[in-house]
Design an enzyme around this catalytic site. Sequence first.
Site: not given
Ligand code: T1G
Length: 698
Positions: A61, A105, A125, A102
């Site tokens: 997400a 998912e 999450e 997501g």
């Molecule tokens: N949404 C928006 N931006 C995101 C993002 C996300 N999910 N994940 C990363 N970014 C942005 C981050 O802020 C940075 O931005 C850039 O991407 C590179 O990230 C319904 C509700 C995916 C493994 O928790 O673990 O899904 O600073 O530096 O080291 O159940 O980012 O470049 O502008 O970390 O290559 C669940 C979180 C969401 C994944 C990539 N997903 N992200 O790592 O790059 S909740 C997460 C990460 C959800 C559903 C629920 C890592 C990465 P900027 P980065 P990276």
Amino acid sequence: MAVDYTTRDGVAVLTLNNPPVNGLGLSTRAGIVEGIERAQNDPAVKAIVLTGAGKAFSGGADITEFNTPKATQEPTLPTVIEAVEGSAKPVVAAIHSVAMGGGLELALGAHYRVAAAGAQIALPEVKLGILPGAGGTQRLPRAIGLEASLNMIVSGAPVLSEKLADSGLFDEVVANPAELADTALAFARKVGAQAGAHPKVRDRKIEHPNAAGFIQFARNTVVAIAKHFPAPHKCIDAIEAGVNDGFDKGLAFERECFTALVQTPESRALRHAFFGERAASKIPDVPSDTPVRDITQVAVIGAGTMGGGIAMNFINAGIPVTLLETKQEALERGLATIRKNYEASVKKGKLKPEVMEQRLALLSPTLSYDELKQADLIVEAVFEELGVKEQVFRRLDEVAKPGAILASNTSTLDVDRIAAFTKRPQDVVGMHFFSPANVMKLLEVVRGKETAKDVLATVMKLAKKIKKTAVVSGVCDGFIGNRMIEQYIRQALFMLEEGALPAQVDRAIEKFGFAMGPFRMSDLAGNDIGWAIRKRRYLEHPEMHYSKIADRLCEMGRFGQKTGGGWYDYKAGDRTAYPSSVVNDMIGEYSKETNAQRRKISDEEIVERLVFALVNEGAKILEEGIASKASDIDMVYLTGYGFPLHRGGPMLYADTVGLYNVERAIRRYAARPNGDAWQLAPSIAKLAAEGRGFNDRA
Ligand code: T1G
């Protein structure tokens, strides 16, 4: 729409295209539904492949949308997944690089999944204080079984796709990511030609010989890690609901849990820390495409505790380090300490012996400045005295090659004055590591007046490589962290004068969530360190009103654990802090001498005065531009000072309390004994009047 639609040999290919990680924001979600419907209506299309452009299938997400109307605007992610799962034509998810939250998912809603090796598969999450909210707690157990899914969901940890090749999650795993597209297309053509319904993960059963027993075991295990966080428990609740009540009821319960958790302060704190970590590396006036200098050779001056720890950071990242000392025995002592640190990790099984040797081989000890001529970055970690720094930097100015970055590990001295000892102030920067330097994540990058932008960009990039959370600070006494902790300690000492005792203060703030209270911390670090800083401060700022109670303790020779006694008593070989009657009597005596009327001080007052002292000084640091954003201050406190993660840092905590209430409390304390220490930061009053917080988007 952030989804590209193409067709090839009867297969519709939907490619998520929402950089940087194909976050499932509203436009992406709408694009997927659009693409699925378009494929249903195209008779030439027999199957659908869903994949992601760039560096991810999908990172989940779009967390930038959280708590905004877009997050709950249709099509929500559950709606999108229903559309995928309900497609009459088979949907094949082609997964590479990252399928998280997501994103996973979404893939679980597809009929088939083909993955490239090396992809990070996770439902993280829980790390954001929530739980998978689009069916993950229901579909993953049906895809890979109860135990494997519960472990992934409660830990939030990624698993490499090839490790899940036989888990039931994937229909195929390709070793070479370059072959993923063709493999997925071929797979889609194959299943597209098959008659009949296509498999849905939701229709599978969750088999387990003793589900109730395993779930209870998981609950017992999670209690320890979930001390301040509700999400891990809710993850188990949602999985259990699916096991006991079936998919649809489990899904509904999962949605309830998600909606509740996303509103919690703990989740807001974790999301704040997630973004704060990434925002810290962005410096407002330094463009993200600023060219950086190559750092392939590092030198560290000083092989003491700090110098040794600093050197370890670089050799851990595979960067060779020349380690300079003035005397052979100091050099040998430093090298022995580094080896001992590694051996301790090897003993714990955290490091392979051969890796330890590889790292030690990257160290070149020397007694000569001439050996530093090729270094791209030189970090000095010598005695914290300006005269000593002057000698070092004048010498560096003579031997360092043009373009070498000259960094000082100073924790209190003026980086501009240090830079002025050289003819290249643009190449001078502060790199303030926190002890133990090879362990603590925080690195304060102190920007001098003349520090060049590419130097800053280089150091921030290098910080990521050595796994540090780097925060840029301007030049002031104590930079960000120590300047704030100064006010925190001032309040702690005043409260001893006014009626509290060390054990009560520590207990109150540790109950709030700090790893260690001020007095146990001071006994650990050494009370003489603060004593030396206060002596300097008394000379520089004679007007500043301090309690002299800590000086009295040091005059008694009670420097802390290292002298067997400080604020607490200690027994040989035992690090337990025992309340000291000697110290408590001294405190009583001191109150009498200063005519302080001792009174009962509540734990609530202790927490307010300690935390709001940080907040008030943090507000001034923002007003002066020493820190560029409130989340930077929070990252300093979360990664360097043991501030409780579930509170998100001092500035976010102040927002949670409400600046209106913070202001009232500060004004209340300003009107009491020792109230002169409370000069309310104007920005707190201003933001409070506007009904805003430090972290509100301006
Ligand atoms: N949404 C928006 N931006 C995101 C993002 C996300 N999910 N994940 C990363 N970014 C942005 C981050 O802020 C940075 O931005 C850039 O991407 C590179 O990230 C319904 C509700 C995916 C493994 O928790 O673990 O899904 O600073 O530096 O080291 O159940 O980012 O470049 O502008 O970390 O290559 C669940 C979180 C969401 C994944 C990539 N997903 N992200 O790592 O790059 S909740 C997460 C990460 C959800 C559903 C629920 C890592 C990465 P900027 P980065 P990276």
